[in-house]
Design an enzyme around this catalytic site. Structure first.
Site, PDB file in Angstrom:
ATOM      1  N   ASN A 114       0.809  -1.226   0.000  1.00 24.70           N
ATOM      2  CA  ASN A 114       0.000   0.000   0.000  1.00 24.70           C
ATOM      3  C   ASN A 114       0.840   1.273   0.000  1.00 24.70           C
ATOM      4  O   ASN A 114       0.456   2.289  -0.572  1.00 24.70           O
ATOM      5  CB  ASN A 114      -0.992   0.002   1.176  1.00 24.70           C
ATOM      6  N   SER A 188      -0.776  -7.862   6.752  1.00 30.35           N
ATOM      7  CA  SER A 188      -1.990  -8.241   7.467  1.00 30.35           C
ATOM      8  C   SER A 188      -1.668  -9.113   8.679  1.00 30.35           C
ATOM      9  O   SER A 188      -0.626  -9.766   8.738  1.00 30.35           O
ATOM     10  CB  SER A 188      -2.931  -8.998   6.530  1.00 30.35           C
ATOM     11  N   GLU A 209       4.490  -5.335  11.847  1.00 29.97           N
ATOM     12  CA  GLU A 209       3.689  -4.118  11.706  1.00 29.97           C
ATOM     13  C   GLU A 209       2.406  -4.514  11.000  1.00 29.97           C
ATOM     14  O   GLU A 209       2.394  -4.726   9.785  1.00 29.97           O
ATOM     15  CB  GLU A 209       4.463  -3.059  10.910  1.00 29.97           C
ATOM     16  N   CYS A 243      -2.763   1.689   6.627  1.00 30.83           N
ATOM     17  CA  CYS A 243      -2.954   0.876   7.829  1.00 30.83           C
ATOM     18  C   CYS A 243      -3.370   1.699   9.044  1.00 30.83           C
ATOM     19  O   CYS A 243      -3.993   1.172   9.967  1.00 30.83           O
ATOM     20  CB  CYS A 243      -1.684   0.093   8.157  1.00 30.83           C
ATOM     21  N   GLU A 331     -10.818  -5.156   9.184  1.00 24.51           N
ATOM     22  CA  GLU A 331     -10.237  -3.881   8.759  1.00 24.51           C
ATOM     23  C   GLU A 331     -10.679  -3.599   7.326  1.00 24.51           C
ATOM     24  O   GLU A 331     -10.586  -4.462   6.451  1.00 24.51           O
ATOM     25  CB  GLU A 331      -8.714  -3.941   8.838  1.00 24.51           C
TER      26      GLU A 331
END
Length: 453
Positions: A114, A188, A209, A243, A331
């Site tokens: 992303n 993820s 993370e 995120c 999410e």
């Protein structure tokens, strides 16, 4: 050259001790900065091919982060690497105690799609600054940026020091079979568990993370106009594929209608349209279809339009949402913003506490009691009061998750520490050795030991 051979060569190169030299580290950090700036247009073109990200957004959210990280370490590397003096207790007198930061060795960094440059190269910068060798595995989902990073780094760095490994799930699986001294993963929670399990086979430490559903709470004591403007910017930056974007809003009922109208106003003012310079498309068809399924057509307050061919989803606000709606199960990671109303601030904090700990949380209020309750009651990776996401831009703050949203952190000195071992060394003098700790023991010695310890 096979990746197993490159990993083995990195282990051997690390043993030469060259990477521990601060001058060596600075030379290659400067080189990395130089090739990023030199190849800026290639980086812009590649990320645009992947999901239509503009030069403006690529610079502000990707390249500037990396360059600022490099500049931070170039400026602070000497002080970060310096042994830290600590107190020596009475039992260990006469002596001196130091904590020596030392590099861990060979590092594997697995990046995310992303923010493919920032979330791949920034951890690498910290790893190199700490004195390690590194293999970078970017996400294959953003294929063009993966190839761009491989090109500019592999052509300019020796593979036994830094190497970008291209490929998909199969290649990542092979990498995870190898033994590293640290694995740093961004992605993820589902994949994070796979990485964690693979690392456990070698007792390899990890930094994960991850993500989660990051709430933003807006109370009647907030500056509504500023709050709406900042939330719309943060939520729909990168088409919501961030995120730490606010995943859902909790809005006090007495100001909900007024606030919703402000949100709609700023969506219109910021002109999020297909092919817009400041609005990206969804990364691929799989994610596009997943997001469309989260939009309940009966609960659309604003937006809801989409274009499959262009992978475009209009910024969408959903209202009359409850905790049981499908959009609240996972999410979102896209331009869909559910809104839940509340009447009792402390009750809504309790409801958030029942969920998994998010990567970020945000509060909009000018009420000091609400601020204190937010800070003290909720557990989350990091966040803001009266803003969203901007805590990432301060290198003096750690960035990372907690619980289900991640393990460990980085940025600034925290990144240096993530890729370092804190080695404890006590140095004692050799004169004046007391015999109190040596046999034969006596009652007198026992009494003295009790007093000393």
């Amino acid at each position: 050259m096979e990746i197993q051979e490159i990993a083995a060569n990195q282990k051997e190169f690390f043993k030469t001790q060259q990477t521990k030299n601060i001058k060596f580290r600075k030379i290659y950090l400067e080189k990395l900065k130089e090739i990023i700036i030199k190849n800026e247009n290639l980086l812009y073109e590649s990320i645009y091919k992947d999901f239509g990200k503009s030069k403006f957004d690529t610079f502000t959210t990707e390249i500037s982060f990396i360059v600022n990280d490099i500049n931070y370490y170039l400026k602070n590397l000497k002080s970060l690497s310096k042994p830290e003096k600590v107190r020596t207790n009475l039992v260990n007198q006469i002596g001196k105690s130091r904590i020596h930061p030392e590099p861990l060795g060979n590092i594997l960094v697995i990046g995310a799609w992303n923010y493919p440059y920032q979330l791949s190269i920034s951890p690498v910068v910290a790893a190199l600054a700490a004195g390690n060798c590194c293999i970078l595995k970017p996400s294959e989902i953003a294929e063009n940026t993966m190839k761009a990073m491989a090109q500019i780094i592999n052509e300019n760095f020796p593979p036994e020091y830094l190497y970008v490994y291209e490929g998909g799930i199969e290649e990542t699986t092979e990498l995870l079979k190898l033994k590293f001294d640290k694995i740093f993963f961004t992605g993820s929670t589902k994949i994070g568990k796979i990485v964690y399990k693979a690392a456990a086979e070698h007792l390899t430490p990890v930094t994960l993370e991850l993500g989660g559903k990051s709430p933003a709470i807006i109370t009647k004591d907030a500056d509504l106009e500023v709050s709406a403007k900042r939330i719309i910017w943060g939520k729909f930056l990168n088409a919501g594929q961030t995120c730490v974007a606010p995943d859902y809003l909790l809005v006090e009922e007495s100001i909900q209608e007024q606030f919703l109208e402000m949100l709609r106003h700023y969506i219109k003012e910021f002109s999020y349209q297909p092919n817009s310079e400041h609005y990206t498309r969804i990364i691929n068809q799989k994610n596009f279809e997943r997001l469309i399924q989260l939009i309940d057509r009966n609960k659309i307050y604003s937006g809801g339009n989409f274009n499959r061919e262009k992978l475009f989803i209009e910024p969408t606000i959903l209202t009359n949402i409850s905790w049981n709606d499908k959009v609240m199960e996972e999410e979102i990671f896209g331009p869909v913003l559910p809104v839940i109303s509340f009447n009792n601030f402390n009750l809504v904090l309790s409801e958030i506490l029942e969920l998994e700990k998010p990567l970020a949380a945000y509060l909009f209020t000018n009420n000091s009691e609400e601020k204190e309750n937010f800070k003290n009651k909720l557990s989350f990776g990091g966040g803001c009061i009266n803003d969203v996401m901007m805590h990432l831009g301060n290198e003096h703050l750690p960035f990372g998750g907690v619980g289900n949203s991640g393990i460990g952190n980085y940025h600034g000195k925290f990144g240096f520490e993530t890729f370092s071992h804190q080695k404890a060394i006590l140095e004692k003098v050799t004169w004046g050795e007391p015999d109190i700790k040596y046999p034969p023991y006596s009652e007198k010695k026992f009494n003295w030991i009790k007093k000393l310890i």
